[in-house]
Enzyme design. Sequence first.
Site: not given
Ligand code: EPU
Length: 426
Positions: A22-23, A116, A405
């Site tokens: 998915k990701n 979320c 999802r």
């Molecule tokens: N963060 C910030 N600011 C930002 C972006 C991230 O502070 O602008 C922080 C977040 O709050 C968190 C950390 O950085 O503490 C890492 O978050 P990240 O941005 O890596 O998460 P994401 O990209 O929103 C993806 C996956 C998630 C998974 C996380 C961590 C996708 C579509 N989603 O989310 O997947 O948990 O990386 O590995 O790739 C799931 O599939 O159930 C899911 C939630």
Amino acid sequence: MEKLIIEGGVKLEGEVRISGAKNAALPLIAATLLAPGEHVLKNVPDLRDTRTMLKLLENLGVRSERNGDVLKIDSTDLESGEAPYDLVKTMRASVLVLGPLLARLGRARVSLPGGCAIGARPINYHINGLELLGVTCDLEGGYVDATIDGRMKGNTIYFDLPSVTGTENLLMAAVQAEGTTVIKNAAREPEVGNLVDMLNGMGARIEGRDTDRLTIHGVENLNPANCAIIPDRIETGTYLIAIAATGGEGVVTHCNPSHLPSLLEKLRATGLRIEETESTITVRQPNGSATPGPLKGTDITTSPYPGYPTDLQAQFMALMTLASGISAVHETIFENRFMHVAELQRLGAKIKVDGHTAVVDGCSMNGLNGARVMATDLRASSSLVIAGLAASGRTEISRIYHLERGYEGLVDKLTALGARVWKEQE
Ligand code: EPU
């Protein structure tokens, strides 16, 4: 609304085939916005989230057609640059269209995803990175209004924390920028590597795949993509844990064991026997006899790849409720990712939460009892499925749209492994 019914206490046995990730599918679908023409993506899972992403693209004027797991996306007629609140609120990853829309149209209006169930999840890294590339971003009425005159300009971007979708968004923005962009402390998740491969296949020049430093030499034009989605490592881990939790033994196929370094070692630490080939993983109970021995309580700490994935934290916790002794689960990525604890407690699990740590007092195999529980987010829901499969008696999980999802054909796959599981209307 549908609920999931599980008659637990049946050992899962046999083979299960893993779908595309998915990701990885979500950013790769978004990346088709970068170049006009017909893109071909293979091994694309048919999930609520991939459908949402395609709906979002359709809203922008992009057509797609699915044939089995092959998706053809024609982005020639991309006209709109707006990702509306109604779609974004159902899936945070919608924010992934921001980078490619800016690169292709020079403008994008994308609803802010908001918080979320698992945390606040800001997108400040995405916005700051785009501004460093010369984009003007205004936040108004719950939307990011982003514009750029001409091409973006390469720059150096540093992330305080390695953000997966942040890295992906900026990669897609920077591939057609003027000059060179360097992303430092970039996310190294395999899904980012999948996107790098797709973009390089389209004509991009990105160096540093799988490292925390990505160097992007901007190119003027990109060609349509022909690319395969990598196997879903979180789905892989979920089935390994589900099989283990029921005291069963089985093989997970069409997966990539090298994408799960931390999970496989943690499973071995519990005493489970894990064998890997290039594309399969076999899980067997500790003592090798038909009677499962209790697993050893084992600690985990979530961290960015190649550390233990936060998306497999809830599932491992469900397994530890069945192990012997105490185990500690430290969550370092998201501030509120213990929503499953209260639900696991309804099945009889002994867990105490103290800040970012959950301490699990294991009750050894089959110590849980079925109950009515509620799914709160995708991965929390899968931990409830695991616990329900291992528990004796009937478990009812409501709000299973969360599961849909991210897990393709969940009921069919579990049934093929011998589980007694079905959906019913609430
Ligand atoms: N963060 C910030 N600011 C930002 C972006 C991230 O502070 O602008 C922080 C977040 O709050 C968190 C950390 O950085 O503490 C890492 O978050 P990240 O941005 O890596 O998460 P994401 O990209 O929103 C993806 C996956 C998630 C998974 C996380 C961590 C996708 C579509 N989603 O989310 O997947 O948990 O990386 O590995 O790739 C799931 O599939 O159930 C899911 C939630």
